[in-house]
Design an enzyme around this catalytic site. Structure first.
Site, PDB file in Angstrom:
ATOM      1  N   LYS A  14       0.831  -1.206   0.000  1.00  0.00           N
ATOM      2  CA  LYS A  14       0.000   0.000   0.000  1.00  0.00           C
ATOM      3  C   LYS A  14       0.871   1.264   0.000  1.00  0.00           C
ATOM      4  O   LYS A  14       0.618   2.186  -0.751  1.00  0.00           O
ATOM      5  CB  LYS A  14      -0.894   0.075   1.249  1.00  0.00           C
ATOM      6  CG  LYS A  14      -1.876  -1.060   1.405  1.00  0.00           C
ATOM      7  CD  LYS A  14      -2.845  -0.804   2.549  1.00  0.00           C
ATOM      8  CE  LYS A  14      -2.299  -0.709   3.938  1.00  0.00           C
ATOM      9  NZ  LYS A  14      -1.759  -1.764   4.694  1.00  0.00           N
ATOM     10  N   ARG A  89     -10.077  -0.459   8.773  1.00  0.00           N
ATOM     11  CA  ARG A  89      -9.512  -1.761   9.111  1.00  0.00           C
ATOM     12  C   ARG A  89     -10.534  -2.670   9.789  1.00  0.00           C
ATOM     13  O   ARG A  89     -10.213  -3.804  10.125  1.00  0.00           O
ATOM     14  CB  ARG A  89      -8.315  -1.575  10.041  1.00  0.00           C
ATOM     15  CG  ARG A  89      -6.967  -1.701   9.331  1.00  0.00           C
ATOM     16  CD  ARG A  89      -5.886  -1.628  10.382  1.00  0.00           C
ATOM     17  NE  ARG A  89      -4.618  -2.120   9.922  1.00  0.00           N
ATOM     18  CZ  ARG A  89      -3.655  -1.367   9.382  1.00  0.00           C
ATOM     19  NH1 ARG A  89      -3.833  -0.098   9.171  1.00  0.00           N
ATOM     20  NH2 ARG A  89      -2.501  -1.914   9.054  1.00  0.00           N
ATOM     21  N   ARG A 128      11.676  -4.654   4.771  1.00  0.00           N
ATOM     22  CA  ARG A 128      11.183  -3.271   4.689  1.00  0.00           C
ATOM     23  C   ARG A 128      11.938  -2.319   5.619  1.00  0.00           C
ATOM     24  O   ARG A 128      12.177  -2.621   6.779  1.00  0.00           O
ATOM     25  CB  ARG A 128       9.694  -3.250   5.040  1.00  0.00           C
ATOM     26  CG  ARG A 128       9.160  -1.842   5.243  1.00  0.00           C
ATOM     27  CD  ARG A 128       7.693  -1.748   5.098  1.00  0.00           C
ATOM     28  NE  ARG A 128       6.951  -2.395   6.164  1.00  0.00           N
ATOM     29  CZ  ARG A 128       5.625  -2.518   6.159  1.00  0.00           C
ATOM     30  NH1 ARG A 128       4.927  -2.073   5.137  1.00  0.00           N
ATOM     31  NH2 ARG A 128       5.016  -3.091   7.163  1.00  0.00           N
ATOM     32  N   ARG A 163      10.664  -0.602  11.108  1.00  0.00           N
ATOM     33  CA  ARG A 163       9.525  -0.384  11.999  1.00  0.00           C
ATOM     34  C   ARG A 163       9.588  -1.357  13.165  1.00  0.00           C
ATOM     35  O   ARG A 163       9.943  -2.513  12.974  1.00  0.00           O
ATOM     36  CB  ARG A 163       8.207  -0.596  11.233  1.00  0.00           C
ATOM     37  CG  ARG A 163       7.828   0.584  10.400  1.00  0.00           C
ATOM     38  CD  ARG A 163       6.668   0.323   9.505  1.00  0.00           C
ATOM     39  NE  ARG A 163       5.549  -0.374  10.106  1.00  0.00           N
ATOM     40  CZ  ARG A 163       4.364  -0.517   9.526  1.00  0.00           C
ATOM     41  NH1 ARG A 163       4.165   0.006   8.324  1.00  0.00           N
ATOM     42  NH2 ARG A 163       3.390  -1.171  10.104  1.00  0.00           N
ATOM     43  N   ARG A 174      -0.366  -9.431  13.298  1.00  0.00           N
ATOM     44  CA  ARG A 174      -1.007  -8.432  12.429  1.00  0.00           C
ATOM     45  C   ARG A 174      -1.742  -9.108  11.282  1.00  0.00           C
ATOM     46  O   ARG A 174      -2.820  -8.681  10.882  1.00  0.00           O
ATOM     47  CB  ARG A 174       0.038  -7.456  11.880  1.00  0.00           C
ATOM     48  CG  ARG A 174       0.509  -6.474  12.923  1.00  0.00           C
ATOM     49  CD  ARG A 174       1.870  -5.894  12.603  1.00  0.00           C
ATOM     50  NE  ARG A 174       1.904  -5.140  11.369  1.00  0.00           N
ATOM     51  CZ  ARG A 174       3.013  -4.946  10.651  1.00  0.00           C
ATOM     52  NH1 ARG A 174       4.161  -5.456  11.048  1.00  0.00           N
ATOM     53  NH2 ARG A 174       2.957  -4.252   9.552  1.00  0.00           N
TER      54      ARG A 174
HETATM   55  P1  AMP Z   1       0.269   0.369   9.027  1.00  0.00           P
HETATM   56  O1  AMP Z   1       1.360   1.374   8.894  1.00  0.00           O
HETATM   57  O2  AMP Z   1      -0.919   0.667   8.150  1.00  0.00           O
HETATM   58  O3  AMP Z   1       0.774  -1.050   8.847  1.00  0.00           O
HETATM   59  O4  AMP Z   1      -0.296   0.468  10.530  1.00  0.00           O
HETATM   60  C1  AMP Z   1       0.549   0.164  11.630  1.00  0.00           C
HETATM   61  C2  AMP Z   1      -0.272  -0.145  12.847  1.00  0.00           C
HETATM   62  O5  AMP Z   1      -1.072   0.993  13.219  1.00  0.00           O
HETATM   63  C3  AMP Z   1      -1.291  -1.265  12.689  1.00  0.00           C
HETATM   64  O6  AMP Z   1      -0.710  -2.552  12.856  1.00  0.00           O
HETATM   65  C4  AMP Z   1      -2.282  -0.927  13.817  1.00  0.00           C
HETATM   66  O7  AMP Z   1      -1.750  -1.268  15.066  1.00  0.00           O
HETATM   67  C5  AMP Z   1      -2.323   0.601  13.761  1.00  0.00           C
HETATM   68  N1  AMP Z   1      -3.398   1.076  12.858  1.00  0.00           N
HETATM   69  C6  AMP Z   1      -3.243   1.728  11.673  1.00  0.00           C
HETATM   70  N2  AMP Z   1      -4.425   2.003  11.112  1.00  0.00           N
HETATM   71  C7  AMP Z   1      -5.363   1.525  11.955  1.00  0.00           C
HETATM   72  C8  AMP Z   1      -6.791   1.474  11.929  1.00  0.00           C
HETATM   73  N3  AMP Z   1      -7.485   1.994  10.898  1.00  0.00           N
HETATM   74  N4  AMP Z   1      -7.439   0.887  12.966  1.00  0.00           N
HETATM   75  C9  AMP Z   1      -6.755   0.375  14.000  1.00  0.00           C
HETATM   76  N5  AMP Z   1      -5.415   0.365  14.094  1.00  0.00           N
HETATM   77  C10 AMP Z   1      -4.707   0.934  13.081  1.00  0.00           C
END
Ligand code: AMP
Length: 218
Positions: A14, A89, A128, A163, A174
């Site tokens: 993404k 999500r 990554r 990260r 996840r």
């Molecule tokens: P990402 O960078 O999109 O992989 O998001 C990293 C982490 O942020 C995820 O594993 C969740 O813990 C949290 N997170 C991001 N977006 C959401 C969302 N829409 N709802 C809940 N948790 C989120």
């Protein structure tokens, strides 16, 4: 161009597709993960709470995420198409997003599902690294996504970071959370007739092209 809502397992690409669309098609990129990581970096007590959740691979509460997104959408530049990367999500977030889009009179949206298996996604997550400044993501296991200089951001010249949640153990949590909470959203959008399926493991330039074609206004 249409607004794009990405639904995908972690590390499907993404962020990489978003970087491409921002550079080439002037999209506004809204990454909830980036917003949350900014809050963590600020060192606030809220940031500490969020860090606790993210580093274990959990989801931040719907209530908090919906409020964050409401604030973000209300401030959007209406002349620019946007990408939602990481929201919704959960089904609850998807339902609320529909309401927010109506409230803000945002039409012309598509939902793109980036499909990838757990094994492929795990391979990507292990390679990554991201730029702490511009948030661009790189992948050391893919020639096309490596930085020019080892571990240095091509845009900002700063050192790239891993990260904290990109470990094998957290990744599996996840991915499971994706299957349980996020994957059901696909049916929600399929029923609305705005879901596009894209194989996230194909050659990256082809994938960019397919997504651009889907996002172009008819
Ligand atoms: P990402 O960078 O999109 O992989 O998001 C990293 C982490 O942020 C995820 O594993 C969740 O813990 C949290 N997170 C991001 N977006 C959401 C969302 N829409 N709802 C809940 N948790 C989120």
């Amino acid at each position: 161009m249409k607004n794009i809502i990405f639904i995908a397992p972690p590390a499907a690409g993404k962020g990489t597709v978003s970087d491409f669309l921002v550079s080439n098609y002037n999209y506004e990129h809204i990454s909830t993960g980036d917003l949350l990581r900014e809050e963590i970096k600020s060192g606030s007590s809220l940031g500490k709470e969020i860090d606790n959740i993210i580093s274990k691979g959990g989801l931040v509460s719907d209530e908090f995420m919906i409020k964050l997104m409401e604030e973000k959408l209300a401030k959007l530049d209406k002349n620019k198409a946007f990408i939602l990367d990481g929201f919704p999500r959960t089904i609850k977030q998807a339902e609320k997003l529909d309401e927010m889009l109506i409230t803000n009179k945002v039409t012309n949206n598509i939902v793109i599902y980036l499909d990838i298996s757990l094994d492929d996604a795990l391979g990507r997550v292990m390679g990554r690294v991201i730029c702490p400044k511009c948030k661009r993501s790189y992948n050391l296991t893919n020639e096309k996504l490596k930085p020019i200089k080892d571990n240095i951001c091509d845009n900002c010249g700063v050192e790239l970071e891993k990260r904290s949640d990109d470990t094998e153990e957290t990744f599996k949590v996840r991915f499971d959370s994706y299957l349980e909470n996020t994957r059901p959203i696909l049916d929600y959008y399929k029923d609305k007739g705005i879901l596009k399926w894209v194989d996230a493991t194909m050659n990256i330039d082809n994938m960019f092209q397919i997504i651009v074609n889907e996002a172009k206004n008819d």
